[in-house]
Design a protein around this motif. Structure first.
Motif, PDB file in Angstrom:
ATOM      1  N   ALA A  94       0.828  -1.204   0.000  1.00 27.40           N
ATOM      2  CA  ALA A  94       0.000   0.000   0.000  1.00 27.40           C
ATOM      3  C   ALA A  94       0.863   1.256   0.000  1.00 27.40           C
ATOM      4  N   VAL A  95       1.918   1.246   0.784  1.00 24.53           N
ATOM      5  CA  VAL A  95       2.831   2.392   0.830  1.00 24.53           C
ATOM      6  C   VAL A  95       3.477   2.595  -0.537  1.00 24.53           C
ATOM      7  N   LYS A  96       3.895   1.505  -1.166  1.00 23.03           N
ATOM      8  CA  LYS A  96       4.493   1.579  -2.503  1.00 23.03           C
ATOM      9  C   LYS A  96       3.497   2.174  -3.506  1.00 23.03           C
ATOM     10  N   LEU A  97       2.289   1.645  -3.520  1.00 24.55           N
ATOM     11  CA  LEU A  97       1.280   2.107  -4.478  1.00 24.55           C
ATOM     12  C   LEU A  97       0.928   3.575  -4.274  1.00 24.55           C
ATOM     13  N   GLU A  98       0.745   3.972  -3.025  1.00 28.19           N
ATOM     14  CA  GLU A  98       0.327   5.353  -2.749  1.00 28.19           C
ATOM     15  C   GLU A  98       1.448   6.361  -2.984  1.00 28.19           C
ATOM     16  N   THR A  99       2.674   6.002  -2.615  1.00 28.48           N
ATOM     17  CA  THR A  99       3.780   6.934  -2.842  1.00 28.48           C
ATOM     18  C   THR A  99       4.021   7.126  -4.339  1.00 28.48           C
ATOM     19  N   GLU A 100       3.866   6.059  -5.110  1.00 29.68           N
ATOM     20  CA  GLU A 100       4.044   6.161  -6.562  1.00 29.68           C
ATOM     21  C   GLU A 100       2.887   6.925  -7.200  1.00 29.68           C
ATOM     22  N   ARG A 101       1.667   6.649  -6.744  1.00 31.57           N
ATOM     23  CA  ARG A 101       0.480   7.310  -7.310  1.00 31.57           C
ATOM     24  C   ARG A 101       0.540   8.821  -7.089  1.00 31.57           C
ATOM     25  N   GLU A 102       0.877   9.229  -5.878  1.00 28.77           N
ATOM     26  CA  GLU A 102       0.932  10.664  -5.590  1.00 28.77           C
ATOM     27  C   GLU A 102       2.072  11.336  -6.351  1.00 28.77           C
ATOM     28  N   ALA A 103       3.175  10.621  -6.501  1.00 30.00           N
ATOM     29  CA  ALA A 103       4.323  11.176  -7.225  1.00 30.00           C
ATOM     30  C   ALA A 103       3.999  11.371  -8.704  1.00 30.00           C
ATOM     31  N   ILE A 104       3.346  10.386  -9.320  1.00 32.02           N
ATOM     32  CA  ILE A 104       3.015  10.510 -10.748  1.00 32.02           C
ATOM     33  C   ILE A 104       1.919  11.550 -10.944  1.00 32.02           C
ATOM     34  N   TYR A 105       1.046  11.701  -9.961  1.00 30.52           N
ATOM     35  CA  TYR A 105       0.016  12.749 -10.047  1.00 30.52           C
ATOM     36  C   TYR A 105       0.665  14.131 -10.044  1.00 30.52           C
ATOM     37  N   GLU A 106       1.588  14.343  -9.130  1.00 33.65           N
ATOM     38  CA  GLU A 106       2.260  15.642  -9.060  1.00 33.65           C
ATOM     39  C   GLU A 106       3.021  15.932 -10.351  1.00 33.65           C
ATOM     40  N   GLU A 107       3.626  14.899 -10.936  1.00 33.96           N
ATOM     41  CA  GLU A 107       4.363  15.080 -12.185  1.00 33.96           C
ATOM     42  C   GLU A 107       3.399  15.377 -13.333  1.00 33.96           C
ATOM     43  N   ALA A 108       2.230  14.741 -13.307  1.00 35.83           N
ATOM     44  CA  ALA A 108       1.215  15.009 -14.334  1.00 35.83           C
ATOM     45  C   ALA A 108       0.770  16.467 -14.274  1.00 35.83           C
ATOM     46  N   VAL A 109       0.501  16.952 -13.061  1.00 37.95           N
ATOM     47  CA  VAL A 109       0.097  18.350 -12.873  1.00 37.95           C
ATOM     48  C   VAL A 109       1.206  19.296 -13.326  1.00 37.95           C
ATOM     49  N   ALA A 110       2.444  18.955 -12.979  1.00 37.35           N
ATOM     50  CA  ALA A 110       3.589  19.790 -13.367  1.00 37.35           C
ATOM     51  C   ALA A 110       3.751  19.861 -14.880  1.00 37.35           C
ATOM     52  N   ASN A 111       3.262  18.832 -15.576  1.00 38.71           N
ATOM     53  CA  ASN A 111       3.339  18.799 -17.032  1.00 38.71           C
ATOM     54  C   ASN A 111       2.074  19.334 -17.698  1.00 38.71           C
ATOM     55  N   GLY A 112       1.216  19.959 -16.908  1.00 35.18           N
ATOM     56  CA  GLY A 112       0.052  20.637 -17.457  1.00 35.18           C
ATOM     57  C   GLY A 112      -1.201  19.806 -17.611  1.00 35.18           C
ATOM     58  N   PHE A 113      -1.222  18.606 -17.032  1.00 38.11           N
ATOM     59  CA  PHE A 113      -2.406  17.759 -17.140  1.00 38.11           C
ATOM     60  C   PHE A 113      -3.342  18.009 -15.960  1.00 38.11           C
ATOM     61  N   ALA A 114      -4.610  18.213 -16.272  1.00 39.79           N
ATOM     62  CA  ALA A 114      -5.601  18.494 -15.247  1.00 39.79           C
ATOM     63  C   ALA A 114      -6.915  17.832 -15.636  1.00 39.79           C
ATOM     64  N   ALA A 115      -7.934  18.023 -14.809  1.00 39.78           N
ATOM     65  CA  ALA A 115      -9.259  17.467 -15.092  1.00 39.78           C
ATOM     66  C   ALA A 115     -10.304  18.547 -14.895  1.00 39.78           C
ATOM     67  N   THR A 116     -10.986  18.921 -15.964  1.00 36.75           N
ATOM     68  CA  THR A 116     -12.048  19.923 -15.872  1.00 36.75           C
ATOM     69  C   THR A 116     -13.336  19.257 -15.398  1.00 36.75           C
ATOM     70  N   ASP A 117     -14.288  20.078 -14.961  1.00 39.41           N
ATOM     71  CA  ASP A 117     -15.581  19.545 -14.521  1.00 39.41           C
ATOM     72  C   ASP A 117     -16.281  18.806 -15.652  1.00 39.41           C
ATOM     73  N   ASP A 118     -16.169  19.340 -16.860  1.00 41.98           N
ATOM     74  CA  ASP A 118     -16.810  18.699 -18.016  1.00 41.98           C
ATOM     75  C   ASP A 118     -16.171  17.347 -18.321  1.00 41.98           C
ATOM     76  N   GLU A 119     -14.844  17.271 -18.188  1.00 47.50           N
ATOM     77  CA  GLU A 119     -14.145  16.006 -18.430  1.00 47.50           C
ATOM     78  C   GLU A 119     -14.536  14.964 -17.396  1.00 47.50           C
ATOM     79  N   ILE A 120     -14.656  15.389 -16.150  1.00 45.91           N
ATOM     80  CA  ILE A 120     -15.053  14.468 -15.085  1.00 45.91           C
ATOM     81  C   ILE A 120     -16.472  13.966 -15.319  1.00 45.91           C
ATOM     82  N   LYS A 121     -17.344  14.877 -15.719  1.00 46.00           N
ATOM     83  CA  LYS A 121     -18.733  14.499 -15.992  1.00 46.00           C
ATOM     84  C   LYS A 121     -18.802  13.483 -17.128  1.00 46.00           C
ATOM     85  N   ALA A 122     -18.057  13.735 -18.202  1.00 45.24           N
ATOM     86  CA  ALA A 122     -18.047  12.822 -19.349  1.00 45.24           C
ATOM     87  C   ALA A 122     -17.463  11.470 -18.955  1.00 45.24           C
TER      88      ALA A 122
END
Length: 219
Positions: A94-122
């Protein structure tokens, strides 16, 4: 994302100490014999941690990534419910999965990837269609049942999707770069050979990102 309003002290991330602190006062998972019961228990687990304000405190803090105790506890329960791991093994995974998930999320955000309300709805509409056509529809409904209403369940999914979608979009972009043999990574954290396969490359990349976060155990 930067950590806001946290005055707790942090110490070096030591797996033995993490295992020790997470074992304390943990509820034992149930042994379930059928898929319907498993999914019902899955819903209860999600609901339990989404409602528990005490577990929202920061547990591991990286350079940018932040992981709550609820994040890890929920993943431990899922792994224990799935079977195949004892409690200590589930904690480490669990520690491995969560530390990796949060790290890749932060890198995704740093690279300009986000989720709009419309994208979430779709995205949710796609999930609903998939669920409605599933042969296991009645089993999936057990998860929703635990929330008391569909509205509460999809409110939870909205929160999850705000993090999942940027990761999905970033992963998709990286996979295309990998196919084109033109992967562009910050500081060359991982050097792809284009022979290891994308899945192996992506796993090594997440491991490298998690290591770079230099997580600290928050006291």
């Amino acid at each position: 994302l930067p950590l806001v309003g946290c005055n707790q002290k942090a110490s070096d991330f030591n797996m033995e100490e993490v295992v020790k602190t997470l074992k304390i006062n943990r509820e034992k998972s149930l042994n379930l014999e059928n898929a319907k019961a498993v999914m019902e228990e899955t819903g209860k687990i999600i609901k339990k941690y989404s409602d528990n304000k005490e577990l929202e405190a920061v547990y591991l803090k990286g350079k940018e990534a932040v992981i709550t105790r609820a994040d890890i506890e929920q993943t431990i329960d899922f792994l224990m419910l799935k079977g195949g791991l004892d409690e200590e093994g589930a904690i480490k995974e669990a520690v491995k999965l969560e530390t990796e998930r949060e790290a890749i999320y932060e890198e995704a955000v740093a690279n300009g990837f986000a989720a709009t309300d419309d994208e979430i709805k779709a995205y949710h509409e796609e999930l609903k269609q998939t669920m409605s056509k599933s042969d296991n529809k009645d089993i999936i409904e057990q998860v929703i049942k635990a929330f008391g209403s569909e509205e509460k369940y999809w409110d939870y999914e909205t929160k999850v999707s705000k993090k999942d979608l940027p990761i999905i979009k970033y992963r998709k972009a990286l996979e295309q770069q990998y196919k084109d043999k033109a992967v562009k990574l910050r500081e060359n954290l991982v050097e792809p050979t284009y022979e290891e396969g994308f899945e192996n490359f992506f796993e090594k990349y997440m491991e490298a990102l998690a290591k770079e976060e230099n997580y600290q155990l928050v006291k």
